[in-house]
Design a protein around this motif. Structure first.
Motif, PDB file in Angstrom:
ATOM      1  N   ALA A   1     -11.033   6.467   0.020  1.00  0.00           N
ATOM      2  CA  ALA A   1     -10.262   7.605  -0.484  1.00  0.00           C
ATOM      3  C   ALA A   1     -10.466   8.824   0.397  1.00  0.00           C
ATOM      4  O   ALA A   1      -9.509   9.563   0.689  1.00  0.00           O
ATOM      5  CB  ALA A   1     -10.669   7.914  -1.927  1.00  0.00           C
ATOM      6  N   GLY A   2     -11.683   9.041   0.850  1.00  0.00           N
ATOM      7  CA  GLY A   2     -11.949  10.178   1.718  1.00  0.00           C
ATOM      8  C   GLY A   2     -11.251  10.048   3.057  1.00  0.00           C
ATOM      9  O   GLY A   2     -10.676  11.024   3.572  1.00  0.00           O
ATOM     10  N   LEU A   3     -11.287   8.854   3.649  1.00  0.00           N
ATOM     11  CA  LEU A   3     -10.640   8.649   4.943  1.00  0.00           C
ATOM     12  C   LEU A   3      -9.123   8.728   4.852  1.00  0.00           C
ATOM     13  O   LEU A   3      -8.453   9.135   5.810  1.00  0.00           O
ATOM     14  CB  LEU A   3     -11.052   7.291   5.523  1.00  0.00           C
ATOM     15  CG  LEU A   3     -12.514   7.155   5.948  1.00  0.00           C
ATOM     16  CD1 LEU A   3     -12.833   5.712   6.319  1.00  0.00           C
ATOM     17  CD2 LEU A   3     -12.821   8.079   7.131  1.00  0.00           C
ATOM     18  N   LEU A   4      -8.570   8.346   3.705  1.00  0.00           N
ATOM     19  CA  LEU A   4      -7.114   8.355   3.531  1.00  0.00           C
ATOM     20  C   LEU A   4      -6.584   9.673   2.979  1.00  0.00           C
ATOM     21  O   LEU A   4      -5.367   9.832   2.843  1.00  0.00           O
ATOM     22  CB  LEU A   4      -6.704   7.212   2.592  1.00  0.00           C
ATOM     23  CG  LEU A   4      -6.924   5.795   3.137  1.00  0.00           C
ATOM     24  CD1 LEU A   4      -6.721   4.765   2.038  1.00  0.00           C
ATOM     25  CD2 LEU A   4      -5.997   5.518   4.309  1.00  0.00           C
ATOM     26  N   ALA A   5      -7.475  10.615   2.697  1.00  0.00           N
ATOM     27  CA  ALA A   5      -7.061  11.909   2.163  1.00  0.00           C
ATOM     28  C   ALA A   5      -6.187  12.651   3.186  1.00  0.00           C
ATOM     29  O   ALA A   5      -6.398  12.533   4.395  1.00  0.00           O
ATOM     30  CB  ALA A   5      -8.281  12.747   1.816  1.00  0.00           C
ATOM     31  N   PRO A   6      -5.186  13.390   2.715  1.00  0.00           N
ATOM     32  CA  PRO A   6      -4.274  14.100   3.626  1.00  0.00           C
ATOM     33  C   PRO A   6      -4.984  15.037   4.600  1.00  0.00           C
ATOM     34  O   PRO A   6      -4.525  15.232   5.726  1.00  0.00           O
ATOM     35  CB  PRO A   6      -3.369  14.889   2.672  1.00  0.00           C
ATOM     36  CG  PRO A   6      -3.428  14.127   1.387  1.00  0.00           C
ATOM     37  CD  PRO A   6      -4.818  13.573   1.303  1.00  0.00           C
TER      38      PRO A   6
ATOM     39  N   ASP B   1       0.856  -1.187   0.000  1.00  0.00           N
ATOM     40  CA  ASP B   1       0.000   0.000   0.000  1.00  0.00           C
ATOM     41  C   ASP B   1       0.889   1.233   0.000  1.00  0.00           C
ATOM     42  O   ASP B   1       1.873   1.331   0.727  1.00  0.00           O
ATOM     43  CB  ASP B   1      -0.951  -0.007   1.206  1.00  0.00           C
ATOM     44  CG  ASP B   1      -0.233   0.059   2.540  1.00  0.00           C
ATOM     45  OD1 ASP B   1       0.149   1.170   2.930  1.00  0.00           O
ATOM     46  OD2 ASP B   1      -0.073  -0.995   3.189  1.00  0.00           O
ATOM     47  N   ARG B   2       0.524   2.165  -0.835  1.00  0.00           N
ATOM     48  CA  ARG B   2       1.350   3.360  -1.018  1.00  0.00           C
ATOM     49  C   ARG B   2       1.255   4.321   0.158  1.00  0.00           C
ATOM     50  O   ARG B   2       2.191   5.029   0.484  1.00  0.00           O
ATOM     51  CB  ARG B   2       0.921   4.073  -2.305  1.00  0.00           C
ATOM     52  CG  ARG B   2       1.200   3.263  -3.566  1.00  0.00           C
ATOM     53  CD  ARG B   2       0.912   4.097  -4.812  1.00  0.00           C
ATOM     54  NE  ARG B   2      -0.493   4.446  -4.915  1.00  0.00           N
ATOM     55  CZ  ARG B   2      -1.409   3.701  -5.499  1.00  0.00           C
ATOM     56  NH1 ARG B   2      -1.063   2.543  -6.037  1.00  0.00           N
ATOM     57  NH2 ARG B   2      -2.660   4.088  -5.569  1.00  0.00           N
ATOM     58  N   ALA B   3       0.115   4.335   0.816  1.00  0.00           N
ATOM     59  CA  ALA B   3      -0.099   5.340   1.858  1.00  0.00           C
ATOM     60  C   ALA B   3       0.550   4.979   3.189  1.00  0.00           C
ATOM     61  O   ALA B   3       0.913   5.860   3.962  1.00  0.00           O
ATOM     62  CB  ALA B   3      -1.603   5.553   2.069  1.00  0.00           C
ATOM     63  N   GLN B   4       0.715   3.686   3.483  1.00  0.00           N
ATOM     64  CA  GLN B   4       1.261   3.241   4.771  1.00  0.00           C
ATOM     65  C   GLN B   4       0.481   3.845   5.932  1.00  0.00           C
ATOM     66  O   GLN B   4       1.045   4.397   6.871  1.00  0.00           O
ATOM     67  CB  GLN B   4       2.746   3.610   4.871  1.00  0.00           C
ATOM     68  CG  GLN B   4       3.658   2.781   3.976  1.00  0.00           C
ATOM     69  CD  GLN B   4       3.744   1.325   4.419  1.00  0.00           C
ATOM     70  OE1 GLN B   4       3.991   1.034   5.576  1.00  0.00           O
ATOM     71  NE2 GLN B   4       3.521   0.415   3.494  1.00  0.00           N
ATOM     72  N   LEU B   5      -0.840   3.740   5.828  1.00  0.00           N
ATOM     73  CA  LEU B   5      -1.723   4.324   6.841  1.00  0.00           C
ATOM     74  C   LEU B   5      -2.617   3.263   7.462  1.00  0.00           C
ATOM     75  O   LEU B   5      -3.807   3.483   7.663  1.00  0.00           O
ATOM     76  CB  LEU B   5      -2.560   5.456   6.230  1.00  0.00           C
ATOM     77  CG  LEU B   5      -1.784   6.692   5.778  1.00  0.00           C
ATOM     78  CD1 LEU B   5      -2.693   7.672   5.046  1.00  0.00           C
ATOM     79  CD2 LEU B   5      -1.131   7.385   6.967  1.00  0.00           C
TER      80      LEU B   5
ATOM     81  N   PRO C   1      -4.635  -0.456   8.191  1.00  0.00           N
ATOM     82  CA  PRO C   1      -5.466  -1.406   7.435  1.00  0.00           C
ATOM     83  C   PRO C   1      -6.304  -0.754   6.346  1.00  0.00           C
ATOM     84  O   PRO C   1      -6.572  -1.389   5.325  1.00  0.00           O
ATOM     85  CB  PRO C   1      -6.353  -2.034   8.512  1.00  0.00           C
ATOM     86  CG  PRO C   1      -6.296  -1.108   9.672  1.00  0.00           C
ATOM     87  CD  PRO C   1      -4.952  -0.477   9.627  1.00  0.00           C
ATOM     88  N   LEU C   2      -6.708   0.494   6.520  1.00  0.00           N
ATOM     89  CA  LEU C   2      -7.513   1.152   5.487  1.00  0.00           C
ATOM     90  C   LEU C   2      -6.735   1.256   4.178  1.00  0.00           C
ATOM     91  O   LEU C   2      -7.292   1.030   3.097  1.00  0.00           O
ATOM     92  CB  LEU C   2      -7.947   2.546   5.950  1.00  0.00           C
ATOM     93  CG  LEU C   2      -8.930   2.611   7.110  1.00  0.00           C
ATOM     94  CD1 LEU C   2      -9.244   4.065   7.452  1.00  0.00           C
ATOM     95  CD2 LEU C   2     -10.219   1.864   6.789  1.00  0.00           C
ATOM     96  N   ALA C   3      -5.452   1.587   4.280  1.00  0.00           N
ATOM     97  CA  ALA C   3      -4.624   1.687   3.075  1.00  0.00           C
ATOM     98  C   ALA C   3      -4.438   0.312   2.449  1.00  0.00           C
ATOM     99  O   ALA C   3      -4.431   0.174   1.221  1.00  0.00           O
ATOM    100  CB  ALA C   3      -3.274   2.304   3.417  1.00  0.00           C
ATOM    101  N   GLY C   4      -4.291  -0.716   3.281  1.00  0.00           N
ATOM    102  CA  GLY C   4      -4.161  -2.067   2.763  1.00  0.00           C
ATOM    103  C   GLY C   4      -5.413  -2.517   2.034  1.00  0.00           C
ATOM    104  O   GLY C   4      -5.341  -3.158   0.979  1.00  0.00           O
ATOM    105  N   ILE C   5      -6.572  -2.191   2.589  1.00  0.00           N
ATOM    106  CA  ILE C   5      -7.835  -2.552   1.952  1.00  0.00           C
ATOM    107  C   ILE C   5      -7.998  -1.818   0.622  1.00  0.00           C
ATOM    108  O   ILE C   5      -8.422  -2.396  -0.380  1.00  0.00           O
ATOM    109  CB  ILE C   5      -9.019  -2.245   2.887  1.00  0.00           C
ATOM    110  CG1 ILE C   5      -8.950  -3.159   4.120  1.00  0.00           C
ATOM    111  CG2 ILE C   5     -10.347  -2.431   2.165  1.00  0.00           C
ATOM    112  CD1 ILE C   5      -9.942  -2.783   5.204  1.00  0.00           C
ATOM    113  N   ALA C   6      -7.645  -0.541   0.630  1.00  0.00           N
ATOM    114  CA  ALA C   6      -7.739   0.242  -0.606  1.00  0.00           C
ATOM    115  C   ALA C   6      -6.848  -0.361  -1.692  1.00  0.00           C
ATOM    116  O   ALA C   6      -7.251  -0.466  -2.859  1.00  0.00           O
ATOM    117  CB  ALA C   6      -7.340   1.695  -0.335  1.00  0.00           C
ATOM    118  N   ALA C   7      -5.640  -0.783  -1.322  1.00  0.00           N
ATOM    119  CA  ALA C   7      -4.733  -1.411  -2.289  1.00  0.00           C
ATOM    120  C   ALA C   7      -5.310  -2.738  -2.774  1.00  0.00           C
ATOM    121  O   ALA C   7      -5.186  -3.088  -3.953  1.00  0.00           O
ATOM    122  CB  ALA C   7      -3.362  -1.620  -1.656  1.00  0.00           C
TER     123      ALA C   7
END
Length: 205
Positions: A133-138, A61-65, A67-73
């Motif tokens: 995407a919304g939850l992972l937004a900066p 996962d690119r975000a490294q944030l 489980p949410l980033a892992g799920i998105a990937a």
């Protein structure tokens, strides 16, 4: 049964464990291989791993944030209608519980068991991707970037589970929890073997 893709969440830093918990072994099998095997036994068409593991079908996962980033990937590479997500640190989970989740008909974006965020069966749809995407937004505050927030926003349905299966949903995050897990498994395996031997004796002519 519909074709479903499996995803093992194994991209965490394992800071509380002090070592990569995905590589811890139970009876000679790593937790990572065990999670992959459970998803395959459950009937997943293919299984990906969120994390960077050589020789595996890894999806970094690119975000490294978390489980949410892992799920998105995982949703990015998912080619089936649904994605079944299992964290690597659930050593008591069974393929039977995964299959029950996979077979349960539901209306919505996903389903999990009551009082347990994982395992999680998600629809591979735009709604889930947009929520992630919304939850992972900066601009999203860190305290709002959680599985609880995602499950609430995605209206994840919760399937009731009998109290006798609650232990199956326990995580292993610390050395103390890992030691407890090993003790439990060492106590359980001889009982299972003994019961099988008694059945075999009773069935012998």
């Amino acid at each position: 049964m519909q074709k479903i893709t499996g995803l093992v969440l194994a991209g965490g830093r394992s800071s509380r464990m002090g070592t990569n918990k995905a590589l811890l072994e139970i009876n000679g099998e790593t937790l990572l291989n065990r999670a992959v095997r459970l998803l395959e036994l459950s009937g997943c068409k293919e299984v990906f791993i969120s994390g960077d593991y050589y020789g595996q079908r890894s999806v970094p996962d690119r975000a490294q944030l978390g489980p949410l980033a892992g799920i998105a990937a995982g949703l990015e590479v998912c080619k089936t209608e649904k994605l079944l997500i299992l964290p690597v640190d659930m050593p008591y989970m069974t393929s039977e519980l995964l299959q029950l989740l996979m077979r349960f008909a539901f209306a919505g974006n996903g389903i999990s068991y009551a009082d347990a965020q994982f395992p999680l069966l998600l629809l591979n749809n735009d709604a889930n991707r947009e929520i992630l995407a919304g939850l992972l937004a900066p601009e999203t505050p860190a305290n709002q970037r959680s599985m609880h927030q995602f499950c609430h926003a995605a209206l994840i349905i919760e399937l009731p589970i009998s109290p006798k299966y609650q232990y199956c949903f326990e995580n292993t995050n610390t050395p103390a929890e890992w030691q407890l897990c090993q003790r439990r498994l060492n106590e359980t395996v001889p009982k299972v073997i003994g019961a099988a031997a008694r059945r075999q004796e009773s069935e012998s002519p």
